[in-house]
Design a protein around this motif. Structure first.
Motif, PDB file in Angstrom:
ATOM      1  N   ALA A   1      -0.752 -12.730  -3.314  1.00  0.00           N
ATOM      2  CA  ALA A   1      -0.969 -11.324  -2.987  1.00  0.00           C
ATOM      3  C   ALA A   1      -2.012 -11.162  -1.893  1.00  0.00           C
ATOM      4  O   ALA A   1      -2.809 -10.262  -1.904  1.00  0.00           O
ATOM      5  N   ALA A   2      -2.008 -12.064  -0.948  1.00  0.00           N
ATOM      6  CA  ALA A   2      -2.992 -11.992   0.124  1.00  0.00           C
ATOM      7  C   ALA A   2      -2.817 -10.726   0.948  1.00  0.00           C
ATOM      8  O   ALA A   2      -3.761 -10.210   1.510  1.00  0.00           O
ATOM      9  N   GLN A   3      -1.564 -10.238   1.011  1.00  0.00           N
ATOM     10  CA  GLN A   3      -1.285  -9.006   1.735  1.00  0.00           C
ATOM     11  C   GLN A   3      -0.839  -7.968   0.717  1.00  0.00           C
ATOM     12  O   GLN A   3       0.341  -7.873   0.399  1.00  0.00           O
ATOM     13  N   PRO A   4      -1.757  -7.181   0.126  1.00  0.00           N
ATOM     14  CA  PRO A   4      -1.358  -6.214  -0.884  1.00  0.00           C
ATOM     15  C   PRO A   4      -0.284  -5.278  -0.358  1.00  0.00           C
ATOM     16  O   PRO A   4      -0.351  -4.809   0.781  1.00  0.00           O
ATOM     17  N   VAL A   5       0.715  -5.028  -1.223  1.00  0.00           N
ATOM     18  CA  VAL A   5       1.811  -4.166  -0.832  1.00  0.00           C
ATOM     19  C   VAL A   5       1.509  -2.752  -1.290  1.00  0.00           C
ATOM     20  O   VAL A   5       1.370  -2.487  -2.480  1.00  0.00           O
TER      21      VAL A   5
ATOM     22  N   GLU B   1      -1.990  -1.604 -11.793  1.00  0.00           N
ATOM     23  CA  GLU B   1      -1.113  -2.776 -11.734  1.00  0.00           C
ATOM     24  C   GLU B   1      -1.449  -3.765 -12.844  1.00  0.00           C
ATOM     25  O   GLU B   1      -0.547  -4.348 -13.462  1.00  0.00           O
ATOM     26  N   VAL B   2      -2.735  -3.957 -13.107  1.00  0.00           N
ATOM     27  CA  VAL B   2      -3.137  -4.837 -14.207  1.00  0.00           C
ATOM     28  C   VAL B   2      -2.595  -4.302 -15.529  1.00  0.00           C
ATOM     29  O   VAL B   2      -2.058  -5.049 -16.355  1.00  0.00           O
TER      30      VAL B   2
ATOM     31  N   LYS C   1      -8.511  -9.682  -9.210  1.00  0.00           N
ATOM     32  CA  LYS C   1      -9.105  -9.445  -7.898  1.00  0.00           C
ATOM     33  C   LYS C   1      -8.153  -8.771  -6.916  1.00  0.00           C
ATOM     34  O   LYS C   1      -8.597  -8.016  -6.038  1.00  0.00           O
ATOM     35  N   ARG C   2      -6.877  -9.028  -7.034  1.00  0.00           N
ATOM     36  CA  ARG C   2      -5.923  -8.610  -6.006  1.00  0.00           C
ATOM     37  C   ARG C   2      -5.040  -7.435  -6.417  1.00  0.00           C
ATOM     38  O   ARG C   2      -4.127  -7.069  -5.676  1.00  0.00           O
ATOM     39  N   SER C   3      -5.266  -6.883  -7.603  1.00  0.00           N
ATOM     40  CA  SER C   3      -4.417  -5.796  -8.077  1.00  0.00           C
ATOM     41  C   SER C   3      -5.263  -4.589  -8.462  1.00  0.00           C
ATOM     42  O   SER C   3      -6.443  -4.711  -8.792  1.00  0.00           O
TER      43      SER C   3
ATOM     44  N   ARG D   1      -1.355 -17.183  -6.526  1.00  0.00           N
ATOM     45  CA  ARG D   1      -0.440 -16.345  -7.303  1.00  0.00           C
ATOM     46  C   ARG D   1      -1.183 -15.538  -8.351  1.00  0.00           C
ATOM     47  O   ARG D   1      -2.090 -16.050  -9.010  1.00  0.00           O
ATOM     48  N   ILE D   2      -0.739 -14.295  -8.528  1.00  0.00           N
ATOM     49  CA  ILE D   2      -1.266 -13.507  -9.638  1.00  0.00           C
ATOM     50  C   ILE D   2      -0.410 -13.797 -10.865  1.00  0.00           C
ATOM     51  O   ILE D   2       0.781 -14.082 -10.766  1.00  0.00           O
ATOM     52  N   SER D   3      -1.030 -13.752 -12.039  1.00  0.00           N
ATOM     53  CA  SER D   3      -0.300 -14.150 -13.231  1.00  0.00           C
ATOM     54  C   SER D   3      -0.977 -13.631 -14.482  1.00  0.00           C
ATOM     55  O   SER D   3      -2.180 -13.345 -14.487  1.00  0.00           O
ATOM     56  N   ALA D   4      -0.189 -13.527 -15.534  1.00  0.00           N
ATOM     57  CA  ALA D   4      -0.695 -13.225 -16.867  1.00  0.00           C
ATOM     58  C   ALA D   4       0.292 -13.836 -17.844  1.00  0.00           C
ATOM     59  O   ALA D   4       1.443 -14.118 -17.487  1.00  0.00           O
ATOM     60  N   ASN D   5      -0.127 -14.062 -19.060  1.00  0.00           N
ATOM     61  CA  ASN D   5       0.807 -14.613 -20.039  1.00  0.00           C
ATOM     62  C   ASN D   5       0.333 -14.372 -21.459  1.00  0.00           C
ATOM     63  O   ASN D   5      -0.843 -14.097 -21.700  1.00  0.00           O
TER      64      ASN D   5
END
Length: 439
Positions: A22-26, A276-277, A270-272, A248-252
């Motif tokens: 997610a280096a370039q947030p959409v 979004e989280v 950090k990136r969301s 990569r962003i991730s959760a599980n």
């Protein structure tokens, strides 16, 4: 053993299908919200898809489509490794090396780690390309070669220890149960998988990453609030330092029973955005509420049982024809392990669409659950777009069925926009809103 490792990864990291660079947030595209009749689901979906540049789409497609070929190369490479052991006599030499030991069980126990180690060495060129160089080529890895090798050696050690023990028990079952070995072996692998999923969050995952409780914050409170509201007995949320490995962003959600753990990685934090989280964690909680881990275990055990039957059928026919040349007497002969592994690799390759469909169906169910739990359709859609860094965003229907183990970005965005269309009367579904207060 690669098929079992893939199963363990899928089960230990259930729901990690929401990772992405997610280096370039959409940014969420501007979609005018008017009365329900005027909201066009497909137009809203397309607005998100159009937020990617042609270069971003091309890079994403190249990375993901390259994975199709890697699946084929992996099975061909496995056949090549089996050819080295059987056709070139490496397995015969290993049998001669361990043949001085007094008991069959000891000879089997000595052969197994040697085979696993040499098979790993032979497979290393493809492994290092797939796991290190290719990830750096597409800008998805944060690891140096030394860091990657360190984790790879930890994985090798686990494979040598637990893989050898599992195979030793399976060979004992083959010798004791005869033609019904594949039924008994399926049960043995089922126990192994359940134990691995139970112990994984506590003993295996911490070997690769540091897990710490997520510090107190509105985000943490909102996640625990969603958990309580949906009957998830989570008293904590864990933060994983996954940024040391990738972007990569991730959760599980992982584990079974008392070891169930809800985790998110530091890239996601950090990136969301907070919304979004919340959308991602609603999805993860859905895996627990919908009992996806136990269900996946049942389906995977059935697939493994069919695979063992296939190995039994093919092994006997090949050994009847080539056994003397390969110095393999039968299924109970440990020297035939390279053949059994190669046959299982072929089976797992053919079963990939079934394996993918099982996971993709569970992920789609968790997507819908997460939308209902978090009520953040635009946040969920924007996270789905961030997947475009490593997953093809808009595949054809058959392509998605065959190759996707998670819903595509198009499917996920469309699901979110369809949910949004049906909830336009809800103010929170129309705008980013604020995180709900903890209850």
């Amino acid at each position: 053993m690669s098929f079992f490792l893939k199963l363990l990864v899928a089960l230990l990291l259930m729901g990690s299908g929401l990772p992405a660079q997610a280096a370039q947030p959409v940014a969420a595209p501007t979609v005018q919200i008017t009365p329900q009749a005027a909201f066009n689901v497909e137009a809203a979906t397309q607005a998100y898809l159009n937020s990617l540049t042609p270069a971003q789409k091309a890079k994403s497609d190249a990375y993901f489509e390259g994975g199709y070929w890697l699946q084929l190369w992996n099975v061909l490479y496995a056949l090549g490794v089996a050819g080295v052991f059987l056709g070139l006599g490496l397995s015969r030499r290993l049998k001669a090396l361990v043949g001085r030991l007094p008991r069959p069980a000891l000879r089997t126990l000595a052969y197994l780690p040697l085979y696993l180690l040499l098979a790993w060495v032979l497979s290393f060129p493809l492994t290092v390309y797939e796991g290190y160089f290719r990830e750096h080529q597409y800008g998805l890895s944060n690891q140096s070669l030394g860091e990657w090798l360190s984790e790879t050696f930890i994985g090798l050690a686990l494979t040598l220890v637990f893989g050898s023990l599992l195979l030793l028990v399976l060979y004992a079952a083959v010798r004791r149960t005869g033609r019904s070995w594949w039924v008994w072996s399926t049960g043995i692998v089922a126990v192994f998988l359940v134990a691995s999923v139970f112990l994984g969050p506590v003993f295996i995952s911490p070997l690769f990453n540091k897990y710490v409780p997520l510090p107190g914050s509105p985000i943490r409170d909102s996640i625990l609030s969603m958990a309580r509201a949906n009957g998830v007995p989570a008293s904590n949320v864990y933060l994983v330092d996954a940024s040391k490995q990738s972007k990569r962003i991730s959760a599980n959600v992982s584990g079974i029973g008392s070891t169930i753990r809800v985790s998110l990685n530091d890239n996601l934090l950090k990136r969301s955005t907070p919304q979004e989280v919340q959308a991602v964690m609603g999805h993860e909680l859905g895996h627990y509420v919908l009992n996806h881990i136990p269900k996946m275990l049942v389906f995977f055990v059935l697939l493994i049982g069919i695979g063992f039957w296939f190995v039994d059928w093919a092994f006997r026919r090949l050994v009847a024809r080539y056994g003397a040349r390969w110095d393999v007497a039968g299924l109970a002969d440990v020297g035939g392990l390279p053949l059994a592994v190669a046959l299982f690799a072929v089976y797992s390759f053919l079963a990939t669409p079934v394996f993918n469909t099982i996971i993709r169906t569970n992920e789609q169910e968790a997507d819908v659950f997460g939308l209902n739990a978090a009520r953040q359709p635009d946040a969920f859609a924007s996270v789905a777009m961030k997947l475009s860094e490593y997953r093809k965003i808009n595949p054809g229907p058959l392509e998605e069925i065959l190759f996707f183990d998670h819903p595509s970005g198009h499917t996920r965005v469309s699901t979110a926009m369809r949910w949004k269309a049906e909830n336009l009367g809800d103010k929170q579904a129309n705008s980013p809103g604020q995180l709900p207060a903890a209850r």
